[in-house]
Design an enzyme around this catalytic site. Sequence first.
Site, short mmCIF file in Angstrom:
data_model
loop_
_atom_site.label_atom_id
_atom_site.label_comp_id
_atom_site.label_asym_id
_atom_site.label_seq_id
_atom_site.Cartn_x
_atom_site.Cartn_y
_atom_site.Cartn_z
N GLN A 71 34.27 59.61 -45.61
CA GLN A 71 35.88 59.37 -45.70
C GLN A 71 36.75 60.43 -44.64
OE1 GLN A 71 35.94 58.63 -50.45
NE2 GLN A 71 37.43 57.24 -49.27
N HIS A 72 37.87 59.68 -44.56
CA HIS A 72 39.01 60.35 -44.05
C HIS A 72 38.86 60.63 -42.38
CE1 HIS A 72 39.71 60.94 -48.21
NE2 HIS A 72 38.91 62.13 -48.42
N ASP A 235 32.05 56.68 -49.09
CA ASP A 235 30.82 57.04 -49.48
C ASP A 235 30.75 57.08 -51.25
OD1 ASP A 235 32.37 59.30 -49.61
OD2 ASP A 235 31.15 60.50 -48.31
#
Length: 470
Positions: A71-72, A235
């Site tokens: 992520q991110h 995830d």
Amino acid sequence: MALVAGIDTSTQSCKVTIRDAETGTVLRQGRARHSQGTEVDPEHWWDALHEALRQAGGLDGVDAVSIAGQQHGMVCLDERGEVIRPALLWNDVRSAPDADRLVATAGPTPELGRDYWARTTGTVPVASLTVSKLHWLAANEPANARKVAAVCLPHDWLQWRLSGHGPGDPDLDALVTDRSDASGTGYYSAAQGAYLPEVVRNVLGHDVVLPRVLGPLESAGRLPSGQLLAPGAGDNAAAALGVGAQLGDVVVSLGTSGTIFAVSSAPSHDPEGVVAGFADATGNYLPLVCTLNAARVFDATAQLLGVKLDRLDALASAARPGSGGLTMVPYFEGERTPNLPHAKGGLHGMTLENWTPGNVARAAFEGVIASLALGLDALEAQGARARRVILIGGGSQAHTARAVAADVFGLPVLVPDPDEYVARGAAIQAAGVLAGAFPAWPQDGHLVPQTLGDGAALAAFRHWSAGYGG
């Protein structure tokens, strides 16, 4: 027999599993390493995906595909679909001051700034969030910031490329994502189910294309080779699918760092910033707490005692619950939850009687798991209801970790059989999109017997950790 492909594009590697859509049985698989570092050219992910697919025998015969990912990460594209600069990953901390500025400028006081972000996005900015990285880009690379025509996440970009798009076919409107990954950007409201484009506009100075957010079982179309494409997931949301987490389940992951998250029917809004208010991949929510120190503490303690991890586990198992009054506060690398970046770890309550290798070993397990129990406190304060713990991650294979979790959490603890949970979750999503409903794949594992511990380890940890400051 219908086949599905579940892909996990993590920080370290790309993993592909091809499974029977009806039973979840793994038929073939592949893996390829990713480039190291916190700043990565996304083309390396593309190359790793191809290598992992090659090892897995390709997509011939596969009916549906899903990609779950780290992520991110900030992937910025120009109007031609070219990547403007290497992606900044979730663990790149150069944007920490930018996160602080985003909080400070959102209200007349830091408290009101945190409250604004918690109410609007569900998450208070930290260095890992995409919005903080965009702020860093605008402040430090203004020429690159002006080129940005679209912003996406690692799994979004890989899906876009796998769908046949890219610099040769720069259809930015074809970018798609799902609500779980979007909820980790800092400019999407999980509660409202919508982007906050004004947040990105205020940071970059102009509007950009953001990936269309698909529903949990909504198709993203078909690949050029004909396979149905699922929306993908972040995830943690994919891992929740992979272990079969339901409402009332709390997933505790003992990896290098520690993670604890709950499946909840309601969004969370924590102005303290302890709980990240993410969405999941099914239509529910996934409030999450992350710590920096977990299995790395087991590694460091084993090295201190001059033993391997299996021997550390044996020493700890032979010691009594509570480690004879010895308590470890495991903030070896500072800590994210609680937010104590400059804290140090500590051992407390040492006596001549309890100063033994077994008690030191057990104190490491008890300290790490007790620190995650504080995260459960924060989740429950946000309305999460815990009826069962699902224990995963490399550290969960230690018998002591399982026994301590049963004692410290005071809940039934399920340890699923080892699997690639994120890739499995992606495959479950692909099977769900194919069939129109999530499959009920069997989940093997075992319940941990309740221990004879009396909660003394957790009570001691609460006492000693309360004295730690930034």
